[in-house]
Design an enzyme around this catalytic site. Structure first.
Site, PDB file in Angstrom:
ATOM      1  CE  LYS A  84      -3.938  -2.219   2.186  1.00  0.00           C
ATOM      2  NZ  LYS A  84      -4.521  -2.700   3.444  1.00  0.00           N
TER       3      LYS A  84
ATOM      4  CD  GLN B 233      -3.787  -4.385   6.633  1.00  0.00           C
ATOM      5  OE1 GLN B 233      -3.605  -3.462   5.852  1.00  0.00           O
ATOM      6  NE2 GLN B 233      -4.468  -5.461   6.311  1.00  0.00           N
TER       7      GLN B 233
ATOM      8  CG  ASP C 197     -10.065  -0.140   4.860  1.00  0.00           C
ATOM      9  OD1 ASP C 197      -9.923  -0.500   3.678  1.00  0.00           O
ATOM     10  OD2 ASP C 197      -9.387  -0.585   5.799  1.00  0.00           O
TER      11      ASP C 197
END
Ligand code: NDP
Length: 290
Positions: free
Chosen positions: A55, A99, A122
């Site tokens: 990422k 995460q 997200d």
């Protein structure tokens, strides 16, 4: 016998990332602002560490700023919440991603709820899930967004198609079902308590596997000519001490039955980070009012 075409998610994601890089350059030229993505990793889960590294790399390649926060597994919930609060307040940060999975002593839902919904790239915050559910503009979870992009690119309009999504997680199954509904599909969500899953699947024009069980969806469950999107990423024994990745769909059996199918790897997976970059740019534009 149907001719099965492979959906090249890797190539599509590469093109998408190039387009995003161009848009980021235009945004920077127009506003003087560099979109910034902060990624928070708690602990040493090896798969998560690989995702976070990729990422960060792809964020920089797109011309955005990348802020990585790697915290030890013993980090307390209060400390993590304090970091999230500081990122919420940081004007250089337009997107925040924590995460998952988080260590068991941290309440993941509490942490996700602490992220400013405007920076929730997200799309897991209840505000964004709710906005998606009622049809308002929202930051949409990356993997489902990637699936729908691939579908629209290959099929054009999805209106009226019968979609069956196997899996009902908040990360993939549910938001994907919402997105397909928004595209005017007739949507069924199947799960572990669904009766006669093969028969449900056989009705699908668009069949999505988002289960996490290697090759569970058999060739005989696929309607001839259907489009199959395989979200599953499962590491299985390949013999000789080696492993390989397979999806939730028995890929070889689907040949000659499915009209279109995403491979694993190289299908949905690469779309997820590309969509994360897309969401970061979207968040930056909205925060700056561009
Ligand atoms: P979850 O474990 O959160 O959800 C799995 C879903 O599958 C649940 O709804 C569960 O049903 C359902 N399920 C489990 N067993 C069966 C069964 N025998 N029959 C029917 N349904 C079943 O997984 P995620 O949604 O997070 O992930 C799914 C897969 O997608 C995983 O392989 C994951 O690695 C992959 N993934 C890939 C991403 C990518 O970038 N390509 C991103 C995110 C995930 P129930 O609710 O009833 O328990």
């Amino acid at each position: 016998m149907v001719e099965t075409r492979i959906i090249d998610g890797k190539g599509f994601a590469e093109e998408l990332r190039k387009r995003i890089a161009g848009e980021v350059a235009d945004f920077r030229a127009a506003t003087g602002i560099t979109p910034g993505l902060a990624v928070v990793l708690v602990g040493e889960d090896p798969a998560s560490a690989v995702y976070v590294r990729n990422k960060g790399k792809q964020t920089l390649e797109a011309g955005m700023a990348s802020f990585e926060h790697k915290l030890p597994a013993a980090t307390g919930e209060a400390e993590l919440l304090a970091l999230v609060a500081s990122l919420n307040a940081d004007p250089a940060v337009h997107g925040i991603l924590v995460q998952l999975p988080l260590p068991a002593h941290i309440d993941a839902q509490k942490v996700l709820s602490a992220i400013d919904p405007a920076k929730d790239v997200d799309g897991f915050h209840v505000v964004n899930a709710g906005r998606l559910a009622v049809g308002l503009d929202a930051l949409v979870p990356c993997t489902p967004l990637g699936c729908v992009m691939l579908l629209k690119h290959h099929l054009g309009s999805l209106a009226g198609l019968r979609a069956v999504v196997v899996g009902r997680s908040n990360i993939v199954g549910k938001p994907l079902a919402q997105l397909l509904l928004r595209e005017d599909c007739t949507v069924t969500i199947a799960h572990s308590r669904t009766k006669d899953l093969p028969e449900e699947c056989r009705r699908a024009d668009i069949l999505v596997g988002a289960v996490g069980r290697p090759e569970m969806i058999r060739g005989s469950w696929i309607k001839p000519g259907a489009t199959v999107i395989d979200v599953g990423i499962n590491r299985v024994d390949a013999g000789g001490g080696k492993t390989r990745l397979v999806g939730d769909v028995a890929f070889d059996e689907a040949q000659g039955i499915a009209g279109l199918i995403t491979p694993v790897p190289g299908g949905v997976g690469p779309m997820t980070i590309a969509c994360l970059l897309q969401n970061t740019l979207t968040a930056a534009r909205r925060l700056v009012g561009d």
